[in-house]
Design a protein around this motif. Structure first.
Motif, PDB file in Angstrom:
ATOM      1  N   GLU A  93       6.380   9.587   8.100  1.00 21.92           N
ATOM      2  CA  GLU A  93       6.896   8.704   6.762  1.00 21.92           C
ATOM      3  C   GLU A  93       7.932   7.791   7.205  1.00 21.92           C
ATOM      4  OE1 GLU A  93       9.585   9.410   2.830  1.00 21.92           O
ATOM      5  OE2 GLU A  93       8.841  11.070   4.173  1.00 21.92           O
ATOM      6  N   ALA A  94       8.835   8.337   8.213  1.00 27.27           N
ATOM      7  CA  ALA A  94      10.064   7.447   8.718  1.00 27.27           C
ATOM      8  C   ALA A  94       9.456   6.293   9.417  1.00 27.27           C
ATOM      9  CB  ALA A  94      11.038   8.429   9.365  1.00 27.27           C
TER      10      ALA A  94
ATOM     11  N   TYR B   4       0.614  -1.199   0.153  1.00 27.66           N
ATOM     12  CA  TYR B   4      -0.087   0.108   0.230  1.00 27.66           C
ATOM     13  C   TYR B   4       0.973   1.282  -0.044  1.00 27.66           C
ATOM     14  CZ  TYR B   4      -4.535  -2.219   0.795  1.00 27.66           C
ATOM     15  OH  TYR B   4      -5.690  -3.114   0.602  1.00 27.66           O
ATOM     16  N   LYS B   5       0.614   2.209  -0.727  1.00 27.65           N
ATOM     17  CA  LYS B   5       1.109   3.466  -0.787  1.00 27.65           C
ATOM     18  C   LYS B   5       0.318   4.616  -0.158  1.00 27.65           C
ATOM     19  CE  LYS B   5       3.387   2.648  -5.258  1.00 27.65           C
ATOM     20  NZ  LYS B   5       3.035   1.241  -5.703  1.00 27.65           N
ATOM     21  N   VAL B   6       1.123   4.953   0.876  1.00 25.22           N
ATOM     22  CA  VAL B   6       0.641   6.115   1.862  1.00 25.22           C
ATOM     23  C   VAL B   6       1.447   7.389   1.721  1.00 25.22           C
ATOM     24  CG1 VAL B   6      -0.013   6.602   4.257  1.00 25.22           C
ATOM     25  CG2 VAL B   6      -0.214   4.180   3.257  1.00 25.22           C
ATOM     26  N   LEU B   7       0.776   8.535   1.582  1.00 33.70           N
ATOM     27  CA  LEU B   7       1.262   9.780   1.459  1.00 33.70           C
ATOM     28  C   LEU B   7       0.622  10.589   2.691  1.00 33.70           C
ATOM     29  CD1 LEU B   7       2.775  12.032   0.055  1.00 33.70           C
ATOM     30  CD2 LEU B   7       0.735  12.487  -1.189  1.00 33.70           C
TER      31      LEU B   7
ATOM     32  N   PHE C 167       4.368  -1.473   3.445  1.00 34.75           N
ATOM     33  CA  PHE C 167       3.956  -0.068   3.138  1.00 34.75           C
ATOM     34  C   PHE C 167       4.886   0.594   2.285  1.00 34.75           C
ATOM     35  CE2 PHE C 167       1.009  -1.135   6.716  1.00 34.75           C
ATOM     36  CZ  PHE C 167      -0.200  -0.977   6.316  1.00 34.75           C
ATOM     37  N   GLU C 168       4.424   1.422   1.427  1.00 37.09           N
ATOM     38  CA  GLU C 168       5.453   2.468   0.831  1.00 37.09           C
ATOM     39  C   GLU C 168       5.169   3.912   1.506  1.00 37.09           C
ATOM     40  OE1 GLU C 168       6.703   2.417  -3.300  1.00 37.09           O
ATOM     41  OE2 GLU C 168       5.596   0.659  -3.520  1.00 37.09           O
TER      42      GLU C 168
ATOM     43  N   MET D  23      -1.069   6.643  -5.151  1.00 39.78           N
ATOM     44  CA  MET D  23      -1.378   6.587  -3.593  1.00 39.78           C
ATOM     45  C   MET D  23      -2.646   5.784  -3.287  1.00 39.78           C
ATOM     46  SD  MET D  23       1.097   7.733  -2.166  1.00 39.78           S
ATOM     47  CE  MET D  23       2.476   8.255  -3.212  1.00 39.78           C
ATOM     48  N   ASP D  24      -2.607   4.768  -2.294  1.00 37.94           N
ATOM     49  CA  ASP D  24      -3.900   4.169  -1.943  1.00 37.94           C
ATOM     50  C   ASP D  24      -4.647   5.232  -0.704  1.00 37.94           C
ATOM     51  OD1 ASP D  24      -3.579   1.726  -3.424  1.00 37.94           O
ATOM     52  OD2 ASP D  24      -1.658   1.407  -2.146  1.00 37.94           O
TER      53      ASP D  24
END
Length: 166
Positions: free
Chosen positions: A22-23, A5-8, A33-34, A80-81
């Protein structure tokens, strides 16, 4: 290979709360997760107190840098998801449209850079916010829709949000 899953994470200057989130997501669950972060008015550098909070447990501090959220709006941008706003000024109607129509959530944390305050108070607020984000990220990665990901199976349901942070 299992899809991640991409999370921003969004925050106005992308120098403290969103960088910390993020970190932490990358460190705690990077295999599932990305994590990315950005903001509408990115600072020139990650805030030094944020770096100090992350230094003891984050393996790749060099990968962290403030970025404009416009880097995530083009056709070439990663899809992004989930987009999580950590700042009232970037939540909902203020954020740009991101490709792929990701779910949008809002987590509320105090802004440790908001007002002029003595340095010792700022450091204490950074520490408090850091631990709030740790708890929120820990709860988020344990949500049931991500449980299948731990076993190498990707859920087809859209990502959900943990309720607003305290």
């Amino acid at each position: 290979m299992t899809r991640k899953y991409k999370v921003l994470f969004l925050c106005r200057e992308n120098s403290a709360r969103s960088i910390i989130a993020e970190a932490l997501l990358r460190e705690l669950a990077g295999h599932r997760f990305e994590a990315f972060s950005a903001g509408p008015e990115p600072a020139a550098r990650v805030h030094p107190i944020a770096v100090a909070q992350l230094r003891p447990g984050i393996s790749d501090l060099g990968a962290l840098s403030p970025k404009s959220w416009l880097e995530f709006t083009g056709e070439w941008a990663p899809r992004m998801d989930l987009v999580i706003a950590l700042d009232e000024s970037v939540a909902g109607h203020h954020a740009p449209l991101f490709p792929g129509e990701p779910s949008l959530c809002h987590w509320t944390f105090a802004d440790p850079l908001a007002d002029e305050m003595p340095e010792p108070e700022r450091v204490r607020l950074f520490e408090k916010v850091f631990w709030q984000i740790v708890r929120q990220i820990s709860t988020f990665i344990e949500l049931p829709q991500y449980a299948a990901m731990r076993e190498g199976v990707v859920s087809v349901e859209s990502p959900a949000c943990v309720g607003d942070a305290v």
